[in-house]
Design a protein around this motif. Structure first.
Motif, PDB file in Angstrom:
ATOM      1  N   GLY A  21       0.832  -1.204   0.000  1.00  0.00           N
ATOM      2  CA  GLY A  21       0.000   0.000   0.000  1.00  0.00           C
ATOM      3  C   GLY A  21       0.860   1.244   0.000  1.00  0.00           C
ATOM      4  O   GLY A  21       1.840   1.328  -0.751  1.00  0.00           O
ATOM      5  N   ALA A  22       0.529   2.206   0.865  1.00  0.00           N
ATOM      6  CA  ALA A  22       1.273   3.472   0.895  1.00  0.00           C
ATOM      7  C   ALA A  22       2.756   3.182   1.160  1.00  0.00           C
ATOM      8  O   ALA A  22       3.089   2.322   1.966  1.00  0.00           O
TER       9      ALA A  22
ATOM     10  N   HIS B   1      -2.515  -3.187  10.388  1.00  0.00           N
ATOM     11  CA  HIS B   1      -3.191  -3.645   9.163  1.00  0.00           C
ATOM     12  C   HIS B   1      -2.221  -3.827   7.990  1.00  0.00           C
ATOM     13  O   HIS B   1      -2.634  -4.250   6.915  1.00  0.00           O
ATOM     14  N   HIS B   2      -0.939  -3.524   8.204  1.00  0.00           N
ATOM     15  CA  HIS B   2       0.036  -3.784   7.141  1.00  0.00           C
ATOM     16  C   HIS B   2       0.436  -5.258   7.097  1.00  0.00           C
ATOM     17  O   HIS B   2       1.058  -5.698   6.136  1.00  0.00           O
ATOM     18  N   LEU B   3       0.056  -6.006   8.136  1.00  0.00           N
ATOM     19  CA  LEU B   3       0.394  -7.448   8.153  1.00  0.00           C
ATOM     20  C   LEU B   3      -0.820  -8.291   7.778  1.00  0.00           C
ATOM     21  O   LEU B   3      -1.937  -8.021   8.242  1.00  0.00           O
ATOM     22  N   PRO B   4      -0.612  -9.387   7.005  1.00  0.00           N
ATOM     23  CA  PRO B   4      -1.698 -10.355   6.769  1.00  0.00           C
ATOM     24  C   PRO B   4      -2.103 -11.000   8.094  1.00  0.00           C
ATOM     25  O   PRO B   4      -1.310 -11.003   9.053  1.00  0.00           O
ATOM     26  N   ASP B   5      -3.305 -11.588   8.159  1.00  0.00           N
ATOM     27  CA  ASP B   5      -3.854 -12.021   9.448  1.00  0.00           C
ATOM     28  C   ASP B   5      -2.962 -13.004  10.218  1.00  0.00           C
ATOM     29  O   ASP B   5      -2.807 -12.895  11.418  1.00  0.00           O
TER      30      ASP B   5
ATOM     31  N   GLU C  68      -4.909  -2.953  -1.352  1.00  0.00           N
ATOM     32  CA  GLU C  68      -3.659  -3.698  -1.134  1.00  0.00           C
ATOM     33  C   GLU C  68      -3.297  -3.988   0.312  1.00  0.00           C
ATOM     34  O   GLU C  68      -2.522  -4.890   0.589  1.00  0.00           O
ATOM     35  N   GLU C  69      -3.806  -3.187   1.242  1.00  0.00           N
ATOM     36  CA  GLU C  69      -3.407  -3.402   2.637  1.00  0.00           C
ATOM     37  C   GLU C  69      -4.300  -4.485   3.261  1.00  0.00           C
ATOM     38  O   GLU C  69      -5.190  -5.002   2.602  1.00  0.00           O
ATOM     39  N   CYS C  70      -4.044  -4.852   4.490  1.00  0.00           N
ATOM     40  CA  CYS C  70      -4.615  -6.099   5.025  1.00  0.00           C
ATOM     41  C   CYS C  70      -5.565  -5.879   6.201  1.00  0.00           C
ATOM     42  O   CYS C  70      -5.591  -6.704   7.137  1.00  0.00           O
ATOM     43  N   SER C  71      -6.338  -4.806   6.193  1.00  0.00           N
ATOM     44  CA  SER C  71      -7.311  -4.597   7.270  1.00  0.00           C
ATOM     45  C   SER C  71      -8.246  -5.798   7.332  1.00  0.00           C
ATOM     46  O   SER C  71      -8.617  -6.362   6.301  1.00  0.00           O
ATOM     47  N   THR C  72      -8.639  -6.162   8.544  1.00  0.00           N
ATOM     48  CA  THR C  72      -9.469  -7.353   8.695  1.00  0.00           C
ATOM     49  C   THR C  72     -10.808  -7.001   9.346  1.00  0.00           C
ATOM     50  O   THR C  72     -11.101  -5.837   9.620  1.00  0.00           O
ATOM     51  N   PHE C  73     -11.611  -8.036   9.605  1.00  0.00           N
ATOM     52  CA  PHE C  73     -12.929  -7.832  10.216  1.00  0.00           C
ATOM     53  C   PHE C  73     -12.811  -7.652  11.727  1.00  0.00           C
ATOM     54  O   PHE C  73     -11.885  -8.180  12.347  1.00  0.00           O
ATOM     55  N   ASP C  74     -13.807  -6.992  12.322  1.00  0.00           N
ATOM     56  CA  ASP C  74     -13.851  -6.807  13.788  1.00  0.00           C
ATOM     57  C   ASP C  74     -13.826  -8.168  14.505  1.00  0.00           C
ATOM     58  O   ASP C  74     -13.093  -8.363  15.476  1.00  0.00           O
ATOM     59  N   TRP C  75     -14.589  -9.141  13.996  1.00  0.00           N
ATOM     60  CA  TRP C  75     -14.649 -10.439  14.681  1.00  0.00           C
ATOM     61  C   TRP C  75     -13.347 -11.224  14.545  1.00  0.00           C
ATOM     62  O   TRP C  75     -12.990 -12.004  15.428  1.00  0.00           O
TER      63      TRP C  75
END
Ligand code: SAM
Length: 244
Positions: free
Chosen positions: A15-16, A130-134, A197-204
């Motif tokens: 991403g950025a 959020h820059h890291l995969p889950d 491109e970045e890796c933000s995930t769900f709240d749960w």
């Protein structure tokens, strides 16, 4: 120590590009357009966390150092960590101008920073995980827990999705448009890139990751469908939910 070849390379920006000196120099003035007075905001957070002059704190993904500098004014010792030499250069310049001597900067991140000091009272991180995969988020969060003393506090603010996935197109278009208007067209493109491109995930998912890393979530706030703030306490080893 060199990380194994199979480890996610957190120094390669997704991403950025925070390694871009231009982006690092412009970061504060652009973010202030939608975050308001960032130093005052940091002070409110430090009040809420109840840091005191004896506290030790680690800030991961410190960026240009605004929070770390405010924290250093009120804590005994602060370690500020980031994977971007360009962001750290801006942060170091600001810390020198502010004359804070109890703040050290470290090139590293969730996966590579080695905390060689006594376990900290607080670890904080805003807008970086959020820059890291889950999978690597969980490894990073477990490392955060290891940096903290038992009962220590982890404050996490990040982009975490709580909007309805069925509405994602409408939601994302509206967000991109809002940021382009609030900051500028280039920032609108940065937000587009973040969604793509970045890796933000769900709240749960995030709540599950925090529990599996050994944290008790004392407070979770979700705002705007894409921002989350968690105040977590490191539990004893028996609190860590097994990953399987
Ligand atoms: C959006 S900025 C947030 C900076 C600052 N915390 C703030 O709230 O303004 C994201 C920062 O996270 C850093 N970053 C990206 N991946 C990281 C990682 N794996 N570990 C630590 N920092 C990381 C980037 O270099 C960048 O400085």
């Amino acid at each position: 120590m060199k990380p194994p070849r199979w480890q996610h390379d957190e120094f390669r920006h997704v991403g950025a590009d925070y390694n871009d000196p231009e982006l690092a120099r412009a970061y504060d003035s652009r973010h202030e357009r939608f975050r308001g007075d960032m130093a005052a905001d940091c002070d409110r957070l430090l009040d809420a966390l109840q840091v005191d002059p004896g506290s030790t704190l680690v800030d991961i993904g410190c960026g240009t150092g605004t929070f770390a500098i405010q924290a250093a004014r009120r804590c005994a010792r602060v370690c500020a960590v980031d994977v971007s030499p360009a962001m750290l250069a801006v942060a170091r310049g600001k810390a020198a101008a502010a004359g804070v001597g109890n703040l050290t900067f470290h090139l590293g991140g969730f996966l590579t920073y080695e905390h060689r000091e006594p376990p900290a009272d607080f670890v904080t991180s805003t807008a970086a995980l959020h820059h890291l995969p889950d999978f690597w988020k969980l490894i990073g969060l477990r490392r955060v827990a290891d940096m903290l003393r038992d009962g220590g506090v982890f404050y996490l603010m990040d982009t975490v999705y709580s909007f309805d996935p069925a509405e994602h197109a409408r939601f994302i278009d509206a967000k991109v448009e809002w940021f382009a208007r609030a900051v500028d067209a280039e920032f609108g493109e940065e937000v587009e890139t973040a969604f793509r491109e970045e890796c933000s995930t769900f709240d749960w998912v995030m709540e599950g990751l925090l529990a599996r890393a050994g944290f008790l979530v004392e407070r979770a706030d979700y705002t705007d469908g894409m921002l989350a703030r968690y105040v977590c306490r490191k539990g004893s080893a028996s609190h860590r939910i097994p990953s399987r």
